[in-house]
Write a protein that holds these residues in place. Sequence first.
Motif, PDB file in Angstrom:
ATOM      1  N   GLY A  23       0.821  -1.208   0.000  1.00  0.00           N
ATOM      2  CA  GLY A  23       0.000   0.000   0.000  1.00  0.00           C
ATOM      3  C   GLY A  23       0.856   1.259   0.000  1.00  0.00           C
ATOM      4  N   SER A  24       2.005   1.214   0.688  1.00  0.00           N
ATOM      5  CA  SER A  24       2.904   2.361   0.702  1.00  0.00           C
ATOM      6  C   SER A  24       3.356   2.701  -0.715  1.00  0.00           C
ATOM      7  CB  SER A  24       4.137   2.050   1.547  1.00  0.00           C
ATOM      8  OG  SER A  24       3.768   1.791   2.875  1.00  0.00           O
ATOM      9  N   TYR A  26       1.820   1.702  -3.536  1.00  0.00           N
ATOM     10  CA  TYR A  26       0.643   2.133  -4.314  1.00  0.00           C
ATOM     11  C   TYR A  26       0.386   3.616  -4.062  1.00  0.00           C
ATOM     12  CZ  TYR A  26      -0.453  -2.911  -4.571  1.00  0.00           C
ATOM     13  OH  TYR A  26      -0.404  -4.259  -4.772  1.00  0.00           O
ATOM     14  N   ALA A  27       0.459   4.005  -2.762  1.00  0.00           N
ATOM     15  CA  ALA A  27       0.156   5.398  -2.418  1.00  0.00           C
ATOM     16  C   ALA A  27       1.182   6.357  -3.026  1.00  0.00           C
ATOM     17  CB  ALA A  27       0.116   5.561  -0.896  1.00  0.00           C
ATOM     18  N   LEU A  28       2.488   6.017  -2.873  1.00  0.00           N
ATOM     19  CA  LEU A  28       3.534   6.903  -3.393  1.00  0.00           C
ATOM     20  C   LEU A  28       3.424   7.061  -4.911  1.00  0.00           C
ATOM     21  CD1 LEU A  28       6.730   5.825  -1.436  1.00  0.00           C
ATOM     22  CD2 LEU A  28       5.570   8.030  -1.333  1.00  0.00           C
ATOM     23  N   LEU A  29       3.166   5.940  -5.596  1.00  0.00           N
ATOM     24  CA  LEU A  29       3.129   6.005  -7.056  1.00  0.00           C
ATOM     25  C   LEU A  29       1.848   6.657  -7.551  1.00  0.00           C
ATOM     26  CD1 LEU A  29       4.731   2.572  -7.971  1.00  0.00           C
ATOM     27  CD2 LEU A  29       5.702   4.842  -8.263  1.00  0.00           C
ATOM     28  N   SER A  30       0.720   6.318  -6.918  1.00  0.00           N
ATOM     29  CA  SER A  30      -0.531   6.900  -7.418  1.00  0.00           C
ATOM     30  C   SER A  30      -0.588   8.388  -7.081  1.00  0.00           C
ATOM     31  CB  SER A  30      -1.751   6.160  -6.853  1.00  0.00           C
ATOM     32  OG  SER A  30      -1.756   6.224  -5.456  1.00  0.00           O
ATOM     33  N   LEU A  31       0.099   8.800  -6.009  1.00  0.00           N
ATOM     34  CA  LEU A  31       0.187  10.219  -5.674  1.00  0.00           C
ATOM     35  C   LEU A  31       0.837  11.002  -6.818  1.00  0.00           C
ATOM     36  CD1 LEU A  31       0.047  12.480  -3.550  1.00  0.00           C
ATOM     37  CD2 LEU A  31       2.206  11.650  -2.635  1.00  0.00           C
ATOM     38  N   LEU A 204       8.529  16.684 -10.492  1.00  0.00           N
ATOM     39  CA  LEU A 204       8.206  16.299  -9.116  1.00  0.00           C
ATOM     40  C   LEU A 204       7.534  14.928  -9.073  1.00  0.00           C
ATOM     41  CD1 LEU A 204       7.979  17.441  -6.098  1.00  0.00           C
ATOM     42  CD2 LEU A 204       5.598  17.885  -6.703  1.00  0.00           C
ATOM     43  N   GLY A 205       6.598  14.693  -9.987  1.00  0.00           N
ATOM     44  CA  GLY A 205       5.905  13.399 -10.040  1.00  0.00           C
ATOM     45  C   GLY A 205       6.877  12.267 -10.304  1.00  0.00           C
ATOM     46  N   ALA A 206       7.796  12.498 -11.256  1.00  0.00           N
ATOM     47  CA  ALA A 206       8.778  11.468 -11.592  1.00  0.00           C
ATOM     48  C   ALA A 206       9.736  11.249 -10.422  1.00  0.00           C
ATOM     49  CB  ALA A 206       9.548  11.865 -12.848  1.00  0.00           C
ATOM     50  N   ALA A 207      10.109  12.344  -9.732  1.00  0.00           N
ATOM     51  CA  ALA A 207      11.019  12.221  -8.588  1.00  0.00           C
ATOM     52  C   ALA A 207      10.371  11.399  -7.478  1.00  0.00           C
ATOM     53  CB  ALA A 207      11.410  13.608  -8.075  1.00  0.00           C
ATOM     54  N   LEU A 208       9.063  11.594  -7.276  1.00  0.00           N
ATOM     55  CA  LEU A 208       8.339  10.786  -6.280  1.00  0.00           C
ATOM     56  C   LEU A 208       8.389   9.305  -6.647  1.00  0.00           C
ATOM     57  CD1 LEU A 208       5.050  12.714  -5.401  1.00  0.00           C
ATOM     58  CD2 LEU A 208       6.756  11.844  -3.801  1.00  0.00           C
ATOM     59  N   ALA A 209       8.202   9.011  -7.949  1.00  0.00           N
ATOM     60  CA  ALA A 209       8.259   7.614  -8.397  1.00  0.00           C
ATOM     61  C   ALA A 209       9.648   7.044  -8.139  1.00  0.00           C
ATOM     62  CB  ALA A 209       7.905   7.530  -9.888  1.00  0.00           C
ATOM     63  N   ALA A 210      10.689   7.851  -8.418  1.00  0.00           N
ATOM     64  CA  ALA A 210      12.065   7.388  -8.221  1.00  0.00           C
ATOM     65  C   ALA A 210      12.352   7.148  -6.743  1.00  0.00           C
ATOM     66  CB  ALA A 210      13.043   8.411  -8.797  1.00  0.00           C
ATOM     67  N   LEU A 211      11.823   8.020  -5.893  1.00  0.00           N
ATOM     68  CA  LEU A 211      12.001   7.858  -4.453  1.00  0.00           C
ATOM     69  C   LEU A 211      11.363   6.544  -3.998  1.00  0.00           C
ATOM     70  CD1 LEU A 211      12.979   9.121  -1.828  1.00  0.00           C
ATOM     71  CD2 LEU A 211      10.880  10.449  -1.724  1.00  0.00           C
ATOM     72  N   ALA A 212      10.174   6.263  -4.515  1.00  0.00           N
ATOM     73  CA  ALA A 212       9.524   4.979  -4.215  1.00  0.00           C
ATOM     74  C   ALA A 212      10.406   3.838  -4.689  1.00  0.00           C
ATOM     75  CB  ALA A 212       8.146   4.923  -4.877  1.00  0.00           C
ATOM     76  N   GLY A 213      11.042   4.015  -5.845  1.00  0.00           N
ATOM     77  CA  GLY A 213      11.923   2.988  -6.392  1.00  0.00           C
ATOM     78  C   GLY A 213      13.095   2.688  -5.464  1.00  0.00           C
ATOM     79  N   VAL A 214      13.701   3.752  -4.900  1.00  0.00           N
ATOM     80  CA  VAL A 214      14.821   3.538  -3.973  1.00  0.00           C
ATOM     81  C   VAL A 214      14.336   2.809  -2.723  1.00  0.00           C
ATOM     82  CG1 VAL A 214      16.665   4.633  -2.659  1.00  0.00           C
ATOM     83  CG2 VAL A 214      15.923   5.648  -4.816  1.00  0.00           C
ATOM     84  N   LEU A 215      13.182   3.234  -2.202  1.00  0.00           N
ATOM     85  CA  LEU A 215      12.630   2.569  -1.016  1.00  0.00           C
ATOM     86  C   LEU A 215      12.349   1.097  -1.305  1.00  0.00           C
ATOM     87  CD1 LEU A 215      10.067   5.239   0.299  1.00  0.00           C
ATOM     88  CD2 LEU A 215      12.171   4.510   1.436  1.00  0.00           C
ATOM     89  N   ALA A 216      11.945   0.804  -2.558  1.00  0.00           N
ATOM     90  CA  ALA A 216      11.544  -0.555  -2.911  1.00  0.00           C
ATOM     91  C   ALA A 216      12.732  -1.470  -3.154  1.00  0.00           C
ATOM     92  CB  ALA A 216      10.658  -0.527  -4.155  1.00  0.00           C
ATOM     93  N   ALA A 217      13.875  -0.893  -3.530  1.00  0.00           N
ATOM     94  CA  ALA A 217      15.019  -1.712  -3.960  1.00  0.00           C
ATOM     95  C   ALA A 217      15.373  -2.831  -2.963  1.00  0.00           C
ATOM     96  CB  ALA A 217      16.219  -0.807  -4.249  1.00  0.00           C
ATOM     97  N   THR A 252      -6.558   5.689  -0.824  1.00  0.00           N
ATOM     98  CA  THR A 252      -6.893   4.487  -1.574  1.00  0.00           C
ATOM     99  C   THR A 252      -5.685   3.556  -1.697  1.00  0.00           C
ATOM    100  OG1 THR A 252      -8.369   5.890  -2.849  1.00  0.00           O
ATOM    101  CG2 THR A 252      -8.037   3.680  -3.657  1.00  0.00           C
ATOM    102  N   GLY A 253      -4.499   4.132  -1.837  1.00  0.00           N
ATOM    103  CA  GLY A 253      -3.291   3.315  -1.950  1.00  0.00           C
ATOM    104  C   GLY A 253      -3.115   2.403  -0.750  1.00  0.00           C
ATOM    105  N   TYR A 254      -3.142   2.996   0.455  1.00  0.00           N
ATOM    106  CA  TYR A 254      -2.972   2.179   1.667  1.00  0.00           C
ATOM    107  C   TYR A 254      -4.140   1.209   1.836  1.00  0.00           C
ATOM    108  CZ  TYR A 254       0.875   5.200   3.054  1.00  0.00           C
ATOM    109  OH  TYR A 254       2.057   5.877   3.084  1.00  0.00           O
ATOM    110  N   MET A 255      -5.349   1.723   1.595  1.00  0.00           N
ATOM    111  CA  MET A 255      -6.553   0.918   1.806  1.00  0.00           C
ATOM    112  C   MET A 255      -6.537  -0.331   0.925  1.00  0.00           C
ATOM    113  SD  MET A 255     -10.322   2.599   1.705  1.00  0.00           S
ATOM    114  CE  MET A 255     -10.524   2.364  -0.058  1.00  0.00           C
ATOM    115  N   LEU A 256      -6.240  -0.140  -0.350  1.00  0.00           N
ATOM    116  CA  LEU A 256      -6.269  -1.292  -1.255  1.00  0.00           C
ATOM    117  C   LEU A 256      -5.107  -2.244  -0.980  1.00  0.00           C
ATOM    118  CD1 LEU A 256      -7.489   0.163  -4.665  1.00  0.00           C
ATOM    119  CD2 LEU A 256      -8.772  -1.012  -2.889  1.00  0.00           C
ATOM    120  N   GLY A 257      -3.969  -1.711  -0.536  1.00  0.00           N
ATOM    121  CA  GLY A 257      -2.843  -2.574  -0.175  1.00  0.00           C
ATOM    122  C   GLY A 257      -3.231  -3.514   0.952  1.00  0.00           C
TER     123      GLY A 257
END
Lengths: 295, 235
Positions: A23-24, A26-31, A204-217, A252-257
């Motif tokens: 969900g984390s 989902y939330a970061l990416l959908s944001l 900014l949107g792309a940077a958020l996606a990249a930040l999620a990517g680092v967290l996910a690695a 919705t991201g957290y909820m659906l996760g």
Amino acid sequence: MSTIFGIPAPALYGQILIGLINGSFYALLSLGLAVIFGLLRVINFAHGAQYMLGAFAAYLLLNYVGIGYWPSLMLAPLIVGAVAVVIERTMLSRLYSLDPLYGLLLTFGLALIFEGMFRYWFGAAGKPYSPPAQLAGGVNLGFMFMPIYRGWVVIASLVICLGTWLLIEKTRLGAYLRAATENATLVQAFGVNVPRLLTLTYGLGAALAALAGVLAAPIYQVSPLMGSNLIIIVFAVVVVGGMGSILGAIVTGYMLGVLEGLTKVFYPEASSIVIFVIMAIVLLVRPAGLFGREE
Amino acid sequence: MRDAPLLEVRDLNAWYGESHVLHGVDLDIREGETVTLLGRNGAGKTTTLRAIMGILRRREGVIRLRGQDLLKLPLHKVAQAGLGYVPEERGIFASLNVAENLMLPPKVAESGMSVEEIYRLFPNLHERRTSQGTKLSGGEQQMLAIARVLRTGAKILLLDEPTEGLAPVIVQRIGDVLVALKERGMTILLVEQNFRFARKVADRFYLMEDGRMVGSFPGPELDAHMDQLHEVLGV
């Protein structure tokens, strides 16, 4: 062993934690998708690739330059954000006056190119990326065992979502962004450099996606296809939350996760489709999404 | 040149897509003057404002503000040059509260009104500053749309039908505000269908029909031009 509705409690808690982790992301990416869609009216199909690029940036920084996890949390989003700014200036900005379909096609094509390139260079197999030493290991919470890194991801994503929400709801820049989402021409007629605002927003949107990517690695491994596996679910999250709704995307991201995690416990067969079933129901009952405004 | 106009429009032509909507419009506004564009619905008044602002991009001719050519500027530079736009639909943002709506347009000069002055002029806006912008009444939204550009220090206000659809008591109030702005030396280009309202503030009238200027006369000569006015406005 204690049970809840006939399910062993540790298994239930375990799945709720996995649900929160998923969900984390989902939330970061959908944001990011929601912010970009709200202002640019572009459905950013490259979002999954930008998430993957963030993870790869961290991986490459570590293995080729020796730069570790913590600096990468800053550097990877900056690098991917800069690439996105160039893409917006040179390509995406030429498509705003055309049908939204063109923006979707461009970003889809870019996603295929980025994924293809990284597959060619690094193969499809996942590359391991260790969590930083400070976050290694786990703690026994009494009712379950929790890897520290996973707890960190949940907290970090909550902080990032809250920070982004505050940026949009409480600052002057956020007011420009909200107003331009409603009526970009009028905001520009008031003297705001809207083209630059669009560039910044895409970055900014792309940077958020990249930040999620680092967290996910450290959790999912780094692979060229990690984004495309995730992005379809994230699109469903955005639709359920309401296209362009910031709060909707986060909640919705957290909820659906979590819901997905619970489905794995109670009815595993449905776990991979539950999000899409909910999307279908929401589209039937509330076409604008749970938090969306009817236009 | 003491008499050089602050805003000078020469032979302005404009198009919506393929349809040619403004035909050689000429218009002058001198500093401190209030000029009113009169004409029927569809005569091209709003289009003239939108073409001057640069919201309508397909245009030819000359638009100069203190000699500066506005035609070549990107849209956001036009406001920075000193034009303050109050659109016909008012353009209050639903996702911003009243205070955020008020603070939205960036300052273009230091000569603008302070927030305190604005709240003194429009006490309702102060009372409702935390309400959602579009929850205001029509009259309050109009006040907010005007107040918003007063803060920026714009040299010229472009006001598009500020009295449309409002109750007489609110129209009266907006008239008072315009008189107060005029006394402060503000330059105003007003689009109106209601010439009874406009005569209280206008120094000069322009008459428009079918995208062309068909007449122009000083404010005090309004009565002498009643016949032409009735013909052009169809009232």
